[in-house]
Write a protein that holds these residues in place. Structure first.
Motif, PDB file in Angstrom:
ATOM      1  N   LYS A 160      -9.276  89.994  29.551  1.00 50.41           N
ATOM      2  CA  LYS A 160      -9.345  88.802  28.709  1.00 50.41           C
ATOM      3  C   LYS A 160     -10.249  87.768  29.371  1.00 50.41           C
ATOM      4  CE  LYS A 160      -4.570  89.525  27.155  1.00 50.41           C
ATOM      5  NZ  LYS A 160      -3.206  88.940  27.100  1.00 50.41           N
ATOM      6  N   ALA A 161     -10.893  86.960  28.544  1.00 51.51           N
ATOM      7  CA  ALA A 161     -11.796  85.922  29.045  1.00 51.51           C
ATOM      8  C   ALA A 161     -11.219  84.552  28.720  1.00 51.51           C
ATOM      9  CB  ALA A 161     -13.180  86.064  28.425  1.00 51.51           C
ATOM     10  N   THR A 162     -11.508  83.577  29.579  1.00 46.33           N
ATOM     11  CA  THR A 162     -11.027  82.220  29.359  1.00 46.33           C
ATOM     12  C   THR A 162     -12.012  81.241  29.977  1.00 46.33           C
ATOM     13  OG1 THR A 162      -9.214  80.671  29.763  1.00 46.33           O
ATOM     14  CG2 THR A 162      -9.670  82.259  31.495  1.00 46.33           C
ATOM     15  N   ASN A 163     -12.094  80.069  29.385  1.00 48.67           N
ATOM     16  CA  ASN A 163     -12.896  78.964  29.912  1.00 48.67           C
ATOM     17  C   ASN A 163     -12.077  77.687  29.973  1.00 48.67           C
ATOM     18  OD1 ASN A 163     -15.506  80.199  30.333  1.00 48.67           O
ATOM     19  ND2 ASN A 163     -15.646  80.394  28.110  1.00 48.67           N
ATOM     20  N   ASN A 164     -10.755  77.854  30.072  1.00 49.97           N
ATOM     21  CA  ASN A 164      -9.843  76.712  30.069  1.00 49.97           C
ATOM     22  C   ASN A 164      -9.693  76.176  31.486  1.00 49.97           C
ATOM     23  OD1 ASN A 164      -7.986  74.805  29.286  1.00 49.97           O
ATOM     24  ND2 ASN A 164      -6.251  76.221  29.303  1.00 49.97           N
ATOM     25  N   PHE A 165     -10.640  75.308  31.889  1.00 52.43           N
ATOM     26  CA  PHE A 165     -10.607  74.710  33.216  1.00 52.43           C
ATOM     27  C   PHE A 165     -10.678  73.193  33.084  1.00 52.43           C
ATOM     28  CE2 PHE A 165     -12.674  78.863  33.927  1.00 52.43           C
ATOM     29  CZ  PHE A 165     -11.777  79.396  34.827  1.00 52.43           C
ATOM     30  N   GLU A 166      -9.858  72.516  33.869  1.00 50.39           N
ATOM     31  CA  GLU A 166      -9.929  71.059  33.907  1.00 50.39           C
ATOM     32  C   GLU A 166     -11.091  70.631  34.800  1.00 50.39           C
ATOM     33  OE1 GLU A 166      -6.322  69.213  35.000  1.00 50.39           O
ATOM     34  OE2 GLU A 166      -5.172  69.993  33.302  1.00 50.39           O
ATOM     35  N   ASP A 167     -11.642  69.457  34.485  1.00 49.12           N
ATOM     36  CA  ASP A 167     -12.737  68.926  35.296  1.00 49.12           C
ATOM     37  C   ASP A 167     -12.217  68.547  36.683  1.00 49.12           C
ATOM     38  OD1 ASP A 167     -14.525  69.230  33.244  1.00 49.12           O
ATOM     39  OD2 ASP A 167     -14.188  67.205  32.454  1.00 49.12           O
ATOM     40  N   SER A 168     -13.045  68.779  37.672  1.00 50.18           N
ATOM     41  CA  SER A 168     -12.696  68.445  39.053  1.00 50.18           C
ATOM     42  C   SER A 168     -13.829  67.638  39.664  1.00 50.18           C
ATOM     43  CB  SER A 168     -12.446  69.718  39.861  1.00 50.18           C
ATOM     44  OG  SER A 168     -12.229  69.418  41.219  1.00 50.18           O
ATOM     45  N   ASP A 169     -13.452  66.626  40.459  1.00 45.79           N
ATOM     46  CA  ASP A 169     -14.459  65.821  41.137  1.00 45.79           C
ATOM     47  C   ASP A 169     -14.766  66.350  42.536  1.00 45.79           C
ATOM     48  OD1 ASP A 169     -12.037  65.279  42.220  1.00 45.79           O
ATOM     49  OD2 ASP A 169     -12.229  63.099  42.190  1.00 45.79           O
ATOM     50  N   ILE A 170     -14.197  67.511  42.879  1.00 49.58           N
ATOM     51  CA  ILE A 170     -14.481  68.136  44.173  1.00 49.58           C
ATOM     52  C   ILE A 170     -15.676  69.064  43.988  1.00 49.58           C
ATOM     53  CG2 ILE A 170     -13.573  69.548  46.042  1.00 49.58           C
ATOM     54  CD1 ILE A 170     -10.789  68.664  45.279  1.00 49.58           C
ATOM     55  N   LYS A 171     -16.718  68.826  44.735  1.00 51.40           N
ATOM     56  CA  LYS A 171     -17.969  69.559  44.573  1.00 51.40           C
ATOM     57  C   LYS A 171     -17.776  71.050  44.790  1.00 51.40           C
ATOM     58  CE  LYS A 171     -22.686  69.763  46.403  1.00 51.40           C
ATOM     59  NZ  LYS A 171     -23.631  69.180  47.400  1.00 51.40           N
ATOM     60  N   GLU A 172     -17.021  71.408  45.836  1.00 45.90           N
ATOM     61  CA  GLU A 172     -16.827  72.829  46.151  1.00 45.90           C
ATOM     62  C   GLU A 172     -16.050  73.543  45.045  1.00 45.90           C
ATOM     63  OE1 GLU A 172     -16.310  70.366  48.109  1.00 45.90           O
ATOM     64  OE2 GLU A 172     -17.766  70.621  49.761  1.00 45.90           O
ATOM     65  N   LYS A 174     -15.889  72.682  41.844  1.00 45.83           N
ATOM     66  CA  LYS A 174     -16.768  72.817  40.687  1.00 45.83           C
ATOM     67  C   LYS A 174     -17.753  73.962  40.883  1.00 45.83           C
ATOM     68  CE  LYS A 174     -18.369  69.150  38.693  1.00 45.83           C
ATOM     69  NZ  LYS A 174     -19.056  67.871  38.450  1.00 45.83           N
ATOM     70  N   ARG A 175     -18.235  74.124  42.120  1.00 46.44           N
ATOM     71  CA  ARG A 175     -19.176  75.207  42.398  1.00 46.44           C
ATOM     72  C   ARG A 175     -18.505  76.575  42.228  1.00 46.44           C
ATOM     73  NH1 ARG A 175     -20.505  77.790  47.305  1.00 46.44           N
ATOM     74  NH2 ARG A 175     -22.578  78.729  47.304  1.00 46.44           N
ATOM     75  N   VAL A 176     -17.270  76.719  42.730  1.00 44.34           N
ATOM     76  CA  VAL A 176     -16.559  77.993  42.596  1.00 44.34           C
ATOM     77  C   VAL A 176     -16.287  78.304  41.126  1.00 44.34           C
ATOM     78  CG1 VAL A 176     -14.383  79.170  43.089  1.00 44.34           C
ATOM     79  CG2 VAL A 176     -15.520  77.883  44.881  1.00 44.34           C
ATOM     80  N   ILE A 177     -15.856  77.303  40.361  1.00 44.50           N
ATOM     81  CA  ILE A 177     -15.584  77.519  38.938  1.00 44.50           C
ATOM     82  C   ILE A 177     -16.870  77.888  38.203  1.00 44.50           C
ATOM     83  CG2 ILE A 177     -14.852  76.388  36.812  1.00 44.50           C
ATOM     84  CD1 ILE A 177     -12.834  74.819  38.435  1.00 44.50           C
ATOM     85  N   GLY A 178     -17.968  77.233  38.556  1.00 41.35           N
ATOM     86  CA  GLY A 178     -19.249  77.569  37.932  1.00 41.35           C
ATOM     87  C   GLY A 178     -19.671  79.001  38.231  1.00 41.35           C
ATOM     88  N   GLN A 179     -19.491  79.427  39.470  1.00 38.26           N
ATOM     89  CA  GLN A 179     -19.819  80.814  39.820  1.00 38.26           C
ATOM     90  C   GLN A 179     -18.921  81.795  39.073  1.00 38.26           C
ATOM     91  OE1 GLN A 179     -19.484  80.808  44.107  1.00 38.26           O
ATOM     92  NE2 GLN A 179     -21.633  80.293  44.392  1.00 38.26           N
ATOM     93  N   PHE A 180     -17.635  81.451  38.926  1.00 38.05           N
ATOM     94  CA  PHE A 180     -16.743  82.333  38.174  1.00 38.05           C
ATOM     95  C   PHE A 180     -17.188  82.452  36.724  1.00 38.05           C
ATOM     96  CE2 PHE A 180     -13.179  82.531  35.176  1.00 38.05           C
ATOM     97  CZ  PHE A 180     -12.682  83.777  35.487  1.00 38.05           C
ATOM     98  N   GLN A 181     -17.571  81.331  36.122  1.00 44.16           N
ATOM     99  CA  GLN A 181     -17.996  81.373  34.730  1.00 44.16           C
ATOM    100  C   GLN A 181     -19.261  82.208  34.566  1.00 44.16           C
ATOM    101  OE1 GLN A 181     -18.222  77.145  33.977  1.00 44.16           O
ATOM    102  NE2 GLN A 181     -16.211  77.099  32.988  1.00 44.16           N
ATOM    103  N   ARG A 182     -20.181  82.099  35.529  1.00 39.65           N
ATOM    104  CA  ARG A 182     -21.384  82.933  35.465  1.00 39.65           C
ATOM    105  C   ARG A 182     -21.035  84.405  35.657  1.00 39.65           C
ATOM    106  NH1 ARG A 182     -23.475  78.339  38.123  1.00 39.65           N
ATOM    107  NH2 ARG A 182     -23.007  79.234  40.165  1.00 39.65           N
TER     108      ARG A 182
END
Length: 413
Positions: A160-172, A174-182
């Motif tokens: 299953k796929a999901t994009n349900n992520f809350e915004d985070s102000d922690i740079k690291e 956000k980077r991990v979540i971005g890599q997961f989405q890619r």
């Protein structure tokens, strides 16, 4: 153990060590200050005694000092009076066998200082508790996207796929979540490609079955029917001319059936590879196409004398070249074809190019192209099919035997 527990345990350990060091240093400092102040007060009394001040005045001064205590003593002294050393009591004679005793008194000040110390300790541990509570809330809130990422990974494992992520102000984070989405998008794209390949393979199987059925029915089947008719004539006819004609027909058609079966067998499996080397098989393949296409100019260079043979891999290479040449013959409408194949102990390179009509868009996808790419992947090679601006189509395959050997060693390990 969770991340928060590890962090909090480390913080508590650091705080406790710091508190023990601080407590010891403060306690010894307090004791040293009290001893210094008590010694100073006793020295002051000793100086007043040397100045021949009367006992009443000395008593009045000593009673006002928080570091001294004054008591009475009646009796004989077993040691010389007023031998002051190491904060020992001072004896002030009043009458015969009566003395005022001035002693160091540090209990009250020590209690006062310890009360202050315990107050500081209470504030210390209160601060620690508030810090841990704040840290727990902050960690739970800040790491919530990571918990969501863990749930998303589990859903990805379940398909299953999901994009349900809350915004985070922690740079690291956000980077991990971005890599997961890619990564998730790439996996979905690969899955769609696999579905397309499955469909193409199913279509290719149906085309193969249709081709075999058509060849057997239209060619071999009709020949067998004709042979059956001539066999009937051979059994029932008495005319020599008819018998001779039918026998010749049966012989000729039997040869046609043999050729047709040989052609089908070569289509299903390149038997030539079982008898000769890969280079000889490819040379024979290209030579047959040269004979079948006399109007096309062929420039051929095949050198695989130092290339290590491996039957399964050689079949994929043979089929790759066969499909590439078939595409040229069927679709290119070319007047010139270049076939350059070279290999050695390090790898293999295949370049097949024509000056035909090519195709628009630079790259094309069909069953044949998918088959070539699939065979390239099976042997660990890279495949590129392009139509350059000057026209025609260029098919390239590059195989590194060093990379393949390293991959095998990793798999074995």
């Amino acid at each position: 153990m969770s991340g928060f527990k590890k962090i909090s345990s480390a913080i508590v350990a650091v705080f406790i060590v710091c508190f023990i060091v601080f407590s010891c240093s403060v306690y010894f400092q307090i004791r040293q200050n009290i001893n210094d102040e008590t010694s100073s007060a006793l020295n002051q009394v000793q100086e007043m005694l040397k100045a021949n001040m009367n006992a009443g005045d000395i008593k009045a001064v000593a009673e006002q000092s928080p570091h001294l205590s004054v008591t009475g003593f009646t009796g004989r002294l077993s040691m010389p009076a007023n031998n002051h050393s190491d904060n020992r009591p001072i004896y002030l004679p009043i009458h015969e066998n009566q003395y005022l005793v001035v002693r160091a008194h540090d209990t009250a000040e020590l209690v006062q200082n310890m009360n202050l110390f315990w107050l500081v300790a209470a504030l210390f541990f209160t601060t620690l508790s508030v810090l841990l509570f704040t840290l727990k809330v902050a960690v739970r809130q800040r790491l919530k996207p990571l918990n969501q990422l863990g749930d998303a990974l589990q859903q990805l494992v379940d398909g299953k796929a999901t994009n349900n992520f809350e915004d985070s102000d922690i740079k690291e984070v956000k980077r991990v979540i971005g890599q997961f989405q890619r990564l998730q998008y790439s996996l979905q794209s690969k899955e769609r490609q696999l579905v397309k390949i499955d469909k193409k393979l199913a279509l290719l199987q149906e085309q193969e079955r249709s081709y075999l059925a058509r060849e057997l029915h239209d060619n071999v089947g009709q020949l067998l029917t004709t042979i059956k008719a001539h066999a009937y004539i051979l059994v029932n006819s008495n005319e020599p001319s008819m018998l001779e004609l039918s026998a010749n027909k049966v012989q000729a058609m039997s040869q046609q059936i043999s050729d047709a079966i040989r052609h089908l067998t070569a289509h299903l499996h390149p038997l030539v590879l079982d008898r000769v080397s890969l280079q000889q098989s490819l040379e024979k393949l290209v030579f047959e196409q040269e004979l079948a296409q006399p109007k096309t100019e062929w420039q051929v260079s095949i050198n695989l004398n130092k290339f290590a043979q491996e039957h399964e891999r050689d079949i994929h290479i043979y089929r790759f070249v066969q499909e590439a040449i078939n595409n040229v013959v069927k679709h290119a409408d070319a007047s010139k074809v270049w076939v350059h194949i070279s290999g050695d102990k390090q790898g293999l390179t295949i370049n097949i190019r024509d000056n035909g009509k090519g195709f628009d868009g630079g790259v094309i996808e069909n069953v044949g192209m998918s088959s070539m790419q699939s065979r390239a992947r099976c042997i660990g090679a890279t495949c590129a099919v392009k139509s350059p601006k000057e026209g025609g189509v260029r098919v390239q395959l590059s195989l590194s035997l060093l990379d393949t050997e390293d991959l095998r060693q990793v798999n074995v390990a």
